[in-house]
Motif scaffolding. Sequence first.
Motif, PDB file in Angstrom:
ATOM      1  N   ASP A 208       3.068  34.078  30.217  1.00 29.53           N
ATOM      2  CA  ASP A 208       1.737  34.639  30.449  1.00 29.53           C
ATOM      3  C   ASP A 208       1.492  35.009  31.913  1.00 29.53           C
ATOM      4  OD1 ASP A 208       1.026  34.580  27.838  1.00 29.53           O
ATOM      5  OD2 ASP A 208      -0.084  32.708  27.936  1.00 29.53           O
ATOM      6  N   LYS A 209       2.347  34.569  32.808  1.00 32.11           N
ATOM      7  CA  LYS A 209       2.129  34.853  34.223  1.00 32.11           C
ATOM      8  C   LYS A 209       2.161  36.358  34.518  1.00 32.11           C
ATOM      9  CE  LYS A 209       3.244  30.433  36.082  1.00 32.11           C
ATOM     10  NZ  LYS A 209       1.986  29.817  35.916  1.00 32.11           N
ATOM     11  N   VAL A 210       2.838  37.147  33.698  1.00 32.87           N
ATOM     12  CA  VAL A 210       2.890  38.599  33.926  1.00 32.87           C
ATOM     13  C   VAL A 210       1.524  39.233  33.776  1.00 32.87           C
ATOM     14  CG1 VAL A 210       5.297  38.810  33.225  1.00 32.87           C
ATOM     15  CG2 VAL A 210       3.492  39.120  31.528  1.00 32.87           C
ATOM     16  N   TYR A 211       0.622  38.603  33.016  1.00 39.73           N
ATOM     17  CA  TYR A 211      -0.706  39.170  32.820  1.00 39.73           C
ATOM     18  C   TYR A 211      -1.615  38.918  34.012  1.00 39.73           C
ATOM     19  CZ  TYR A 211       0.959  39.596  28.066  1.00 39.73           C
ATOM     20  OH  TYR A 211       1.691  39.931  26.977  1.00 39.73           O
ATOM     21  N   ALA A 212      -1.191  38.067  34.940  1.00 40.88           N
ATOM     22  CA  ALA A 212      -2.011  37.770  36.111  1.00 40.88           C
ATOM     23  C   ALA A 212      -1.682  38.690  37.285  1.00 40.88           C
ATOM     24  CB  ALA A 212      -1.809  36.323  36.519  1.00 40.88           C
ATOM     25  N   VAL A 213      -0.752  39.617  37.089  1.00 40.00           N
ATOM     26  CA  VAL A 213      -0.339  40.518  38.154  1.00 40.00           C
ATOM     27  C   VAL A 213      -0.774  41.940  37.806  1.00 40.00           C
ATOM     28  CG1 VAL A 213       1.627  41.476  39.401  1.00 40.00           C
ATOM     29  CG2 VAL A 213       1.646  39.082  38.694  1.00 40.00           C
ATOM     30  N   VAL A 214      -1.492  42.585  38.730  1.00 41.37           N
ATOM     31  CA  VAL A 214      -1.904  43.962  38.539  1.00 41.37           C
ATOM     32  C   VAL A 214      -0.930  44.828  39.330  1.00 41.37           C
ATOM     33  CG1 VAL A 214      -3.758  45.631  38.865  1.00 41.37           C
ATOM     34  CG2 VAL A 214      -4.305  43.262  38.304  1.00 41.37           C
TER      35      VAL A 214
ATOM     36  N   LYS B 277      -8.613  14.167  24.677  1.00 39.50           N
ATOM     37  CA  LYS B 277      -7.266  13.725  25.046  1.00 39.50           C
ATOM     38  C   LYS B 277      -6.204  14.383  24.178  1.00 39.50           C
ATOM     39  CE  LYS B 277      -8.563   9.255  26.954  1.00 39.50           C
ATOM     40  NZ  LYS B 277      -8.560   7.813  26.748  1.00 39.50           N
ATOM     41  N   THR B 278      -6.507  14.614  22.916  1.00 39.51           N
ATOM     42  CA  THR B 278      -5.540  15.218  22.011  1.00 39.51           C
ATOM     43  C   THR B 278      -5.360  16.702  22.303  1.00 39.51           C
ATOM     44  OG1 THR B 278      -6.183  13.658  20.301  1.00 39.51           O
ATOM     45  CG2 THR B 278      -4.974  15.583  19.583  1.00 39.51           C
ATOM     46  N   SER B 279      -6.440  17.406  22.585  1.00 39.51           N
ATOM     47  CA  SER B 279      -6.351  18.848  22.770  1.00 39.51           C
ATOM     48  C   SER B 279      -5.843  19.231  24.162  1.00 39.51           C
ATOM     49  CB  SER B 279      -7.704  19.503  22.519  1.00 39.51           C
ATOM     50  OG  SER B 279      -8.658  19.030  23.437  1.00 39.51           O
ATOM     51  N   HIS B 280      -6.016  18.383  25.153  1.00 34.58           N
ATOM     52  CA  HIS B 280      -5.622  18.727  26.521  1.00 34.58           C
ATOM     53  C   HIS B 280      -4.137  19.078  26.631  1.00 34.58           C
ATOM     54  CE1 HIS B 280      -5.070  18.428  30.843  1.00 34.58           C
ATOM     55  NE2 HIS B 280      -6.363  18.685  30.937  1.00 34.58           N
ATOM     56  N   PRO B 281      -3.201  18.270  26.124  1.00 35.90           N
ATOM     57  CA  PRO B 281      -1.780  18.647  26.220  1.00 35.90           C
ATOM     58  C   PRO B 281      -1.465  19.954  25.485  1.00 35.90           C
ATOM     59  CG  PRO B 281      -1.989  16.329  25.648  1.00 35.90           C
ATOM     60  CD  PRO B 281      -3.356  16.933  25.556  1.00 35.90           C
ATOM     61  N   THR B 282      -2.117  20.174  24.361  1.00 31.31           N
ATOM     62  CA  THR B 282      -1.889  21.406  23.606  1.00 31.31           C
ATOM     63  C   THR B 282      -2.368  22.613  24.396  1.00 31.31           C
ATOM     64  OG1 THR B 282      -2.169  20.177  21.560  1.00 31.31           O
ATOM     65  CG2 THR B 282      -2.330  22.561  21.419  1.00 31.31           C
TER      66      THR B 282
ATOM     67  N   ASP C  97      -2.666  22.810  27.613  1.00 35.73           N
ATOM     68  CA  ASP C  97      -1.759  22.986  28.751  1.00 35.73           C
ATOM     69  C   ASP C  97      -0.534  23.790  28.348  1.00 35.73           C
ATOM     70  OD1 ASP C  97      -3.364  21.675  30.521  1.00 35.73           O
ATOM     71  OD2 ASP C  97      -2.259  19.782  30.462  1.00 35.73           O
ATOM     72  N   LYS C  98       0.020  23.497  27.173  1.00 36.53           N
ATOM     73  CA  LYS C  98       1.203  24.228  26.705  1.00 36.53           C
ATOM     74  C   LYS C  98       0.874  25.697  26.469  1.00 36.53           C
ATOM     75  CE  LYS C  98       3.483  20.339  24.469  1.00 36.53           C
ATOM     76  NZ  LYS C  98       3.841  19.733  23.196  1.00 36.53           N
ATOM     77  N   VAL C  99      -0.313  25.970  25.929  1.00 30.66           N
ATOM     78  CA  VAL C  99      -0.692  27.350  25.625  1.00 30.66           C
ATOM     79  C   VAL C  99      -0.957  28.138  26.901  1.00 30.66           C
ATOM     80  CG1 VAL C  99      -2.488  28.774  24.582  1.00 30.66           C
ATOM     81  CG2 VAL C  99      -1.600  26.804  23.343  1.00 30.66           C
ATOM     82  N   TRP C 100      -1.697  27.565  27.840  1.00 30.22           N
ATOM     83  CA  TRP C 100      -2.140  28.319  29.008  1.00 30.22           C
ATOM     84  C   TRP C 100      -1.190  28.241  30.191  1.00 30.22           C
ATOM     85  CZ3 TRP C 100      -5.504  31.873  28.184  1.00 30.22           C
ATOM     86  CH2 TRP C 100      -6.420  31.719  27.160  1.00 30.22           C
TER      87      TRP C 100
END
Length: 102
Positions: free
Chosen positions: A57-63, A42-47, A49-52
């Motif tokens: 970072d969305k620019v790295y999902a586009v080729v 529960k503690t790590s999930h919000p963290t 989410d913020k990181v990923w």
Amino acid sequence: MLNTIRAIFKEGKIQLLEEIELPEGTEMLVTPLLDEADFWVKTSHPTLDKVWDNTEDKVYAVVPDVEIQPPIKIGSPRLTHPEQFIHFVKEVVEEPEDASLR
């Protein structure tokens, strides 16, 4: 400054598991870890989410220069009158090893 110090509850008292020098009367927050595994999830999930989940970072999902095709959906036939199933015949067609797209 916020520090985390592990401790246990023993004989009605909180016992620190490591040595630390604190001024007398230092106020503390205590979080019991009754189910430690569940606490960390529960503690790590919000963290995470913020990181990923961020727009940077969305620019790295586009080729570049690659067009994304929508997935092909192949439906299964549905009979209006299920009793007509006897009219259906399954046919298996094997393609040669060098089969190509048409």
